[in-house]
Design an enzyme around this catalytic site. Structure first.
Site: not given
Ligand code: PGA
Length: 246
Positions: A208, A97, A169, A95, A229-230, A10-12, A163
């Site tokens: 994470s 967010e 993050g 998600h 994510g990251g 997930n590149w956000k 998640e």
């Molecule tokens: P993260 O994000 O791996 O940076 O913790 C995961 C996500 O939000 O899908």
């Protein structure tokens, strides 16, 4: 039954045209990973280019969100049909967010998951508790309510991503024991919801996930892959995570 794993990035809100080089590295690496499905979900601006670049490779491309309607007066929104038309095979819905910053309710998430199914996309439905909810002992009941409210009915093409909000993050993850408890709980819930088909619904862990912890996390029972994510922004890290499946 073991499900074929899926590792999705997930590149956000990250990535410009210059990121195509990183994508090429992921595409090249994906060719060598035959025991896992790989996906990158770039921002919408890059989706068509990435899908064109990945065509014929082992890498799938997904969106990060969609509108429930196929088309309409919805300025700034993107429909599941549009994602499909741009070359996506999947879309992340619900998600945390989006639930937090865009006030998405379970009902809205379900409508998006249904839209994904209508357009022929896999819906990756995200659920997860906050730190306060876990500390209060409510993690399972929160996730159960999210599943009840967000999952589309029928034998829809769905994956669930667990998640925990506090793990996203933050560099923090639940213990393998806590993940096993939650994924077992989700598996039982899916089986009661979808019947036999629920055993084949992939349950991804997200929050994470890094090359350093991927082996331990992906070995947990009922963890059928990861939503990353990251660490998915760097081909080397993303491929190292998927590489735990050989
Ligand atoms: P993260 O994000 O791996 O940076 O913790 C995961 C996500 O939000 O899908």
């Amino acid at each position: 039954m073991t499900n074929r794993p899926l590792v999705a990035g997930n590149w956000k809100m990250h990535g410009l045209k210059a990121s195509a080089g990183e994508l090429q590295k992921i595409i090249a690496g994906a060719q060598k990973l035959s025991h896992v499905d790989l996906m990158v979900c770039p921002p919408a601006t890059l989706l068509a280019d990435f899908a064109a670049a990945a065509r014929g490779s082992r890498l799938a491309i997904g969106g990060q969100d969609c509108h429930a309607l196929a088309a309409g007066a919805c300025t700034g929104d993107i429909s599941a049909e549009m994602l499909k038309d741009a070359g996506a095979q999947a879309v992340i819905v619900g998600h945390s967010e989006r639930r937090q910053h865009h006030n998405e309710t379970d009902a809205a998430v379900r409508a998006k998951a249904l839209a994904a199914g209508r357009a022929g996309l896999l819906a990756i439905v995200c659920v997860g508790e906050t730190r306060a909810q876990r500390d209060a002992g409510d993690a399972c009941s929160v996730v159960r309510a999210q599943l009840d409210g967000s999952l589309p009915g029928g034998a829809a093409d769905v994956a669930v991503a667990y998640e925990p909000v506090w793990a996203i993050g933050s560099g923090l993850t639940p213990t393998a024991h806590d993940i096993a408890d939650m994924h077992g709980f989700i598996r039982r819930h899916l089986a009661s919801y979808y019947g036999e088909a629920g055993r084949g619904t992939r349950i991804l862990y997200g929050g994470s996930v890094k090359p350093e912890n991927a082996k331990e996390l992906m070995a947990v029972e009922h963890v059928d892959g990861a939503l990353v994510g990251g660490a998915s922004l760097k081909a080397e890290e993303f491929l190292a995570i998927a590489g735990v499946y050989g």
